[in-house]
Design a protein around this motif. Structure first.
Motif, PDB file in Angstrom:
ATOM      1  N   SER A  31     -15.014   9.997  32.898  1.00 42.59           N
ATOM      2  CA  SER A  31     -15.025   8.036  33.077  1.00 42.59           C
ATOM      3  C   SER A  31     -15.367   7.767  32.388  1.00 42.59           C
ATOM      4  CB  SER A  31     -15.575   8.696  34.510  1.00 42.59           C
ATOM      5  OG  SER A  31     -15.027   9.920  35.529  1.00 42.59           O
ATOM      6  N   SER A  32     -15.785   8.131  31.425  1.00 49.58           N
ATOM      7  CA  SER A  32     -16.328   6.734  30.131  1.00 49.58           C
ATOM      8  C   SER A  32     -15.323   6.997  29.297  1.00 49.58           C
ATOM      9  CB  SER A  32     -17.201   7.511  29.202  1.00 49.58           C
ATOM     10  OG  SER A  32     -18.391   7.704  30.658  1.00 49.58           O
ATOM     11  N   ALA A  33     -15.037   4.998  29.080  1.00 45.53           N
ATOM     12  CA  ALA A  33     -14.759   4.898  27.878  1.00 45.53           C
ATOM     13  C   ALA A  33     -15.650   5.020  26.966  1.00 45.53           C
ATOM     14  CB  ALA A  33     -14.324   3.311  27.978  1.00 45.53           C
ATOM     15  N   MET A  34     -15.100   5.101  25.658  1.00 50.80           N
ATOM     16  CA  MET A  34     -15.919   5.430  24.202  1.00 50.80           C
ATOM     17  C   MET A  34     -15.556   4.613  23.253  1.00 50.80           C
ATOM     18  SD  MET A  34     -18.271   8.002  25.526  1.00 50.80           S
ATOM     19  CE  MET A  34     -18.889   8.308  23.771  1.00 50.80           C
ATOM     20  N   ALA A  35     -16.264   4.371  21.884  1.00 47.12           N
ATOM     21  CA  ALA A  35     -15.579   3.261  20.653  1.00 47.12           C
ATOM     22  C   ALA A  35     -16.659   3.746  19.553  1.00 47.12           C
ATOM     23  CB  ALA A  35     -16.176   1.938  21.719  1.00 47.12           C
ATOM     24  N   TRP A  36     -16.633   2.880  19.058  1.00 47.45           N
ATOM     25  CA  TRP A  36     -17.267   3.567  17.821  1.00 47.45           C
ATOM     26  C   TRP A  36     -17.536   1.704  17.244  1.00 47.45           C
ATOM     27  CZ3 TRP A  36     -19.314   7.363  15.476  1.00 47.45           C
ATOM     28  CH2 TRP A  36     -18.836   8.536  15.784  1.00 47.45           C
ATOM     29  N   PHE A  37     -18.811   1.741  16.821  1.00 51.96           N
ATOM     30  CA  PHE A  37     -19.195  -0.416  15.805  1.00 51.96           C
ATOM     31  C   PHE A  37     -19.505   0.652  14.524  1.00 51.96           C
ATOM     32  CE2 PHE A  37     -18.428  -2.471  19.818  1.00 51.96           C
ATOM     33  CZ  PHE A  37     -18.030  -1.979  20.508  1.00 51.96           C
ATOM     34  N   ARG A  38     -19.628  -0.593  13.635  1.00 51.57           N
ATOM     35  CA  ARG A  38     -20.263  -0.646  12.463  1.00 51.57           C
ATOM     36  C   ARG A  38     -21.330  -1.209  12.478  1.00 51.57           C
ATOM     37  NH1 ARG A  38     -15.218  -0.063   9.118  1.00 51.57           N
ATOM     38  NH2 ARG A  38     -14.678  -2.445   8.755  1.00 51.57           N
ATOM     39  N   GLN A  39     -22.247  -1.845  11.962  1.00 55.05           N
ATOM     40  CA  GLN A  39     -22.846  -2.724  10.949  1.00 55.05           C
ATOM     41  C   GLN A  39     -23.571  -2.548   9.519  1.00 55.05           C
ATOM     42  OE1 GLN A  39     -26.998  -3.481  13.732  1.00 55.05           O
ATOM     43  NE2 GLN A  39     -27.052  -5.365  12.971  1.00 55.05           N
ATOM     44  N   ALA A  40     -23.404  -3.484   9.186  1.00 49.30           N
ATOM     45  CA  ALA A  40     -23.628  -3.664   6.960  1.00 49.30           C
ATOM     46  C   ALA A  40     -24.490  -4.592   7.218  1.00 49.30           C
ATOM     47  CB  ALA A  40     -21.890  -4.005   6.920  1.00 49.30           C
ATOM     48  N   PRO A  41     -25.531  -3.961   6.110  1.00 51.68           N
ATOM     49  CA  PRO A  41     -27.159  -5.104   6.030  1.00 51.68           C
ATOM     50  C   PRO A  41     -26.535  -6.077   6.074  1.00 51.68           C
ATOM     51  CG  PRO A  41     -26.191  -3.157   4.758  1.00 51.68           C
ATOM     52  CD  PRO A  41     -24.960  -3.436   4.937  1.00 51.68           C
ATOM     53  N   GLY A  42     -27.464  -7.010   7.446  1.00 54.30           N
ATOM     54  CA  GLY A  42     -27.369  -8.596   6.732  1.00 54.30           C
ATOM     55  C   GLY A  42     -26.282  -8.984   7.362  1.00 54.30           C
ATOM     56  N   TYR A  94     -22.269   4.046  11.177  1.00 49.48           N
ATOM     57  CA  TYR A  94     -21.632   3.891  12.772  1.00 49.48           C
ATOM     58  C   TYR A  94     -22.220   4.106  13.681  1.00 49.48           C
ATOM     59  CZ  TYR A  94     -17.643   3.074   9.253  1.00 49.48           C
ATOM     60  OH  TYR A  94     -16.550   1.963   8.736  1.00 49.48           O
ATOM     61  N   TYR A  95     -22.036   3.488  14.522  1.00 46.47           N
ATOM     62  CA  TYR A  95     -22.467   4.019  16.209  1.00 46.47           C
ATOM     63  C   TYR A  95     -21.450   4.341  17.192  1.00 46.47           C
ATOM     64  CZ  TYR A  95     -26.301   1.318  14.386  1.00 46.47           C
ATOM     65  OH  TYR A  95     -28.046   0.855  13.432  1.00 46.47           O
ATOM     66  N   CYS A  96     -22.230   5.309  17.692  1.00 46.70           N
ATOM     67  CA  CYS A  96     -21.021   5.560  19.071  1.00 46.70           C
ATOM     68  C   CYS A  96     -21.429   4.842  20.112  1.00 46.70           C
ATOM     69  CB  CYS A  96     -20.582   7.130  18.931  1.00 46.70           C
ATOM     70  SG  CYS A  96     -20.124   8.161  20.614  1.00 46.70           S
ATOM     71  N   ALA A  97     -20.481   4.552  21.175  1.00 46.98           N
ATOM     72  CA  ALA A  97     -20.793   3.673  22.501  1.00 46.98           C
ATOM     73  C   ALA A  97     -20.177   5.066  23.620  1.00 46.98           C
ATOM     74  CB  ALA A  97     -20.969   2.176  21.872  1.00 46.98           C
ATOM     75  N   ALA A  98     -20.723   4.229  24.802  1.00 48.81           N
ATOM     76  CA  ALA A  98     -20.258   4.714  25.959  1.00 48.81           C
ATOM     77  C   ALA A  98     -20.085   3.596  27.149  1.00 48.81           C
ATOM     78  CB  ALA A  98     -20.715   5.671  26.589  1.00 48.81           C
ATOM     79  N   ARG A  99     -19.815   3.864  27.828  1.00 51.52           N
ATOM     80  CA  ARG A  99     -19.688   2.927  29.378  1.00 51.52           C
ATOM     81  C   ARG A  99     -18.770   3.233  30.273  1.00 51.52           C
ATOM     82  NH1 ARG A  99     -16.096  -1.060  30.768  1.00 51.52           N
ATOM     83  NH2 ARG A  99     -17.264  -2.986  30.749  1.00 51.52           N
ATOM     84  N   ARG A 100     -18.627   3.211  31.574  1.00 55.10           N
ATOM     85  CA  ARG A 100     -18.210   3.103  32.763  1.00 55.10           C
ATOM     86  C   ARG A 100     -16.912   2.646  32.482  1.00 55.10           C
ATOM     87  NH1 ARG A 100     -23.725   2.373  33.984  1.00 55.10           N
ATOM     88  NH2 ARG A 100     -24.985   4.477  34.032  1.00 55.10           N
ATOM     89  N   GLY A 101     -16.058   3.213  33.336  1.00 51.04           N
ATOM     90  CA  GLY A 101     -14.898   2.605  33.720  1.00 51.04           C
ATOM     91  C   GLY A 101     -13.909   1.958  32.264  1.00 51.04           C
ATOM     92  N   ILE A 102     -13.087   0.676  32.020  1.00 53.59           N
ATOM     93  CA  ILE A 102     -12.426   0.250  30.986  1.00 53.59           C
ATOM     94  C   ILE A 102     -12.430  -0.087  29.780  1.00 53.59           C
ATOM     95  CG2 ILE A 102     -10.537  -0.007  32.754  1.00 53.59           C
ATOM     96  CD1 ILE A 102     -10.823  -2.739  31.680  1.00 53.59           C
ATOM     97  N   THR A 103     -11.938   0.409  28.590  1.00 54.18           N
ATOM     98  CA  THR A 103     -11.808   0.255  27.298  1.00 54.18           C
ATOM     99  C   THR A 103     -12.629  -1.688  27.125  1.00 54.18           C
ATOM    100  OG1 THR A 103     -10.037  -0.248  26.859  1.00 54.18           O
ATOM    101  CG2 THR A 103     -10.798   1.876  25.592  1.00 54.18           C
ATOM    102  N   THR A 104     -13.533  -1.604  26.617  1.00 51.32           N
ATOM    103  CA  THR A 104     -13.724  -3.740  25.984  1.00 51.32           C
ATOM    104  C   THR A 104     -14.139  -3.187  24.150  1.00 51.32           C
ATOM    105  OG1 THR A 104     -15.754  -5.286  25.750  1.00 51.32           O
ATOM    106  CG2 THR A 104     -16.057  -2.837  26.411  1.00 51.32           C
ATOM    107  N   THR A 105     -13.814  -4.649  24.264  1.00 53.36           N
ATOM    108  CA  THR A 105     -14.084  -4.212  22.386  1.00 53.36           C
ATOM    109  C   THR A 105     -15.782  -4.921  21.792  1.00 53.36           C
ATOM    110  OG1 THR A 105     -13.389  -6.194  21.781  1.00 53.36           O
ATOM    111  CG2 THR A 105     -11.915  -4.790  21.257  1.00 53.36           C
ATOM    112  N   THR A 106     -16.326  -5.253  23.200  1.00 50.99           N
ATOM    113  CA  THR A 106     -17.431  -6.419  23.360  1.00 50.99           C
ATOM    114  C   THR A 106     -18.791  -5.297  22.938  1.00 50.99           C
ATOM    115  OG1 THR A 106     -16.885  -7.930  24.150  1.00 50.99           O
ATOM    116  CG2 THR A 106     -18.796  -8.103  24.002  1.00 50.99           C
ATOM    117  N   TYR A 110     -20.868  -2.463  26.985  1.00 53.77           N
ATOM    118  CA  TYR A 110     -22.036  -1.292  26.099  1.00 53.77           C
ATOM    119  C   TYR A 110     -22.965  -0.591  26.940  1.00 53.77           C
ATOM    120  CZ  TYR A 110     -17.187  -0.109  24.187  1.00 53.77           C
ATOM    121  OH  TYR A 110     -15.338   0.061  24.486  1.00 53.77           O
ATOM    122  N   ASP A 111     -22.935   0.629  28.320  1.00 56.02           N
ATOM    123  CA  ASP A 111     -24.043   1.230  28.711  1.00 56.02           C
ATOM    124  C   ASP A 111     -24.831   2.131  27.286  1.00 56.02           C
ATOM    125  OD1 ASP A 111     -21.718   1.929  31.134  1.00 56.02           O
ATOM    126  OD2 ASP A 111     -23.604  -0.174  30.785  1.00 56.02           O
TER     127      ASP A 111
END
Length: 123
Positions: A31-42, A94-106, A110-111
């Motif tokens: 039931s979860s939308a999944m996503a990958w985000f990333r964060q570079a230094p600074g 690189y971070y994995c994230a999950a949320r209930r419901g539909i996908t989003t890029t924000t 993410y929960d």
């Protein structure tokens, strides 16, 4: 308790490939939308890719489109990020994230988040 555990990061050369994995527990993965985000230094955390619970809806950041592929295996509670033709600017945690419901890029929508895995692309 929800846990997202990423793996697969490392140090690679320009043009190489890596596959990241994120295995989830403690949530209803199907039931979860999944996503990958990333964060570079600074820099702020940025969206990379997201996939709907069914796997039918996929979205990518322009910077990775055509090089990265997100996929999921609901039987294994795992989401993947195949990264090809890596560039130095792909270096980040690189971070994995999950949320209930539909996908989003924000990110704030993410929960749950994993602890992150480092990807370093050396030139």
């Amino acid at each position: 308790q929800v846990q997202l555990v990423e793996s697969g990061g490392g140090l690679v050369q320009v043009g190489d490939s890596l596959r990241l994995s994120c295995t989830a527990s403690g949530l209803t993965f199907t039931s979860s939308a999944m996503a990958w985000f990333r964060q570079a230094p600074g820099k702020e955390r940025e969206f990379v890719a997201t996939i709907s619970w069914s796997g039918r809806s996929l979205y990518y950041a322009d910077s990775v489109k055509g090089r990265f592929t997100i996929s999921r295996d609901n039987a294994k509670n795992t989401v993947y990020l195949q990264m090809n033709s890596l560039k130095p600017e792909d270096t980040a945690v690189y971070y994995c994230a999950a949320r209930r419901g539909i996908t989003t890029t924000t990110p704030s929508e993410y929960d749950f988040w994993g602890q992150g895995t480092q990807v370093t692309v050396s030139s």
